[in-house]
Scaffold this motif. Structure first.
Motif, short mmCIF file in Angstrom:
data_model
loop_
_atom_site.label_atom_id
_atom_site.label_comp_id
_atom_site.label_asym_id
_atom_site.label_seq_id
_atom_site.Cartn_x
_atom_site.Cartn_y
_atom_site.Cartn_z
N TYR A 140 -2.54 -3.38 -0.26
CA TYR A 140 -2.32 -4.79 -0.59
C TYR A 140 -3.67 -5.47 -0.79
CZ TYR A 140 1.82 -3.57 2.20
OH TYR A 140 2.92 -2.95 2.72
N THR A 141 -3.66 -6.55 -1.56
CA THR A 141 -4.83 -7.42 -1.56
C THR A 141 -4.82 -8.15 -0.21
OG1 THR A 141 -3.64 -9.33 -2.45
CG2 THR A 141 -4.66 -7.80 -4.06
N VAL A 154 0.14 -12.90 3.54
CA VAL A 154 1.45 -13.51 3.30
C VAL A 154 2.57 -12.62 3.82
CG1 VAL A 154 3.08 -14.20 1.50
CG2 VAL A 154 0.69 -14.91 1.35
N LEU A 155 2.50 -11.32 3.48
CA LEU A 155 3.60 -10.41 3.82
C LEU A 155 3.70 -10.13 5.32
CD1 LEU A 155 3.29 -7.89 0.87
CD2 LEU A 155 5.03 -9.67 1.19
N TYR A 156 2.57 -10.07 5.99
CA TYR A 156 2.60 -9.72 7.42
C TYR A 156 2.63 -10.94 8.34
CZ TYR A 156 2.19 -4.75 6.64
OH TYR A 156 2.46 -3.46 6.26
N MET A 214 6.41 -10.76 -5.67
CA MET A 214 5.16 -10.01 -5.73
C MET A 214 5.41 -8.66 -6.40
SD MET A 214 3.46 -10.58 -2.02
CE MET A 214 2.67 -12.10 -1.58
N ALA A 215 4.49 -8.26 -7.23
CA ALA A 215 4.61 -6.97 -7.92
C ALA A 215 4.42 -5.83 -6.92
CB ALA A 215 3.57 -6.87 -9.03
N VAL A 216 5.27 -4.83 -7.03
CA VAL A 216 5.17 -3.63 -6.21
C VAL A 216 5.15 -2.45 -7.16
CG1 VAL A 216 6.35 -2.18 -4.51
CG2 VAL A 216 6.41 -4.66 -4.28
N ASP A 217 4.23 -1.56 -6.95
CA ASP A 217 4.13 -0.37 -7.79
C ASP A 217 4.10 0.84 -6.90
OD1 ASP A 217 3.96 1.14 -10.07
OD2 ASP A 217 1.84 0.75 -10.42
N GLU A 218 4.58 1.94 -7.42
CA GLU A 218 4.61 3.18 -6.67
C GLU A 218 3.85 4.24 -7.44
OE1 GLU A 218 8.10 5.53 -4.29
OE2 GLU A 218 8.61 4.69 -6.23
N MET A 219 3.01 4.97 -6.74
CA MET A 219 2.32 6.07 -7.41
C MET A 219 2.36 7.30 -6.51
SD MET A 219 -1.58 4.59 -7.25
CE MET A 219 -2.27 5.97 -8.08
N GLU A 220 2.36 8.43 -7.14
CA GLU A 220 2.45 9.69 -6.41
C GLU A 220 1.13 10.00 -5.70
OE1 GLU A 220 3.24 14.29 -7.62
OE2 GLU A 220 4.26 12.74 -8.77
#
Length: 120
Positions: A25-26, A32-34, A57-63
């Motif tokens: 996260y930034t 904000v999230l926590y 909020m944008a969420v992205d997933e990467m392997e």
């Protein structure tokens, strides 16, 4: 199991597996999230992703490459008993106990947000 429960009660959170992988996260997003996060145990990731979705909020997933190692943190210690499933039924930290706690936490979380007791 758990993924199906999360999908049923929280809909799509933008990732295929809430418990696997790294979360990055930034500093602003993490703050904000926590801030005022309600779940503090194994299922807190579900609440973080739920809040991110609700806030747009944008969420992205990467392997990522992952190697399972002995000494999992889910089960604090393996029982010395010769019974093959004894670690599943230990009173604290067993896989069944932790899994049930996670399931109940996700259900509890969802109802708290639905009824307005918790706010994003």
């Amino acid at each position: 199991g758990f993924r199906t429960t999360v999908k049923l009660f929280c809909n799509d959170l933008g990732v295929s597996d809430t418990q696997c992988g790294f979360k990055l996260y930034t500093a602003n997003a993490a703050t904000v999230l926590y801030k005022d996060l309600n779940l503090k145990r194994w299922s807190h990731d579900v609440e973080v992703l739920y809040r991110a979705r609700e806030l747009g909020m944008a969420v992205d997933e990467m392997e990522v490459g992952w190697v399972d190692m002995e000494g999992s943190k889910l089960v604090g210690s393996v029982s010395s008993s010769s019974f093959p499933f004894s670690s599943f039924f230990k009173e604290s930290g067993g896989i069944v106990v932790v899994s049930m706690q996670m399931l109940l936490e996700v259900l509890w979380m969802r109802f708290q947000y639905i009824f307005g007791r918790w706010r994003v």
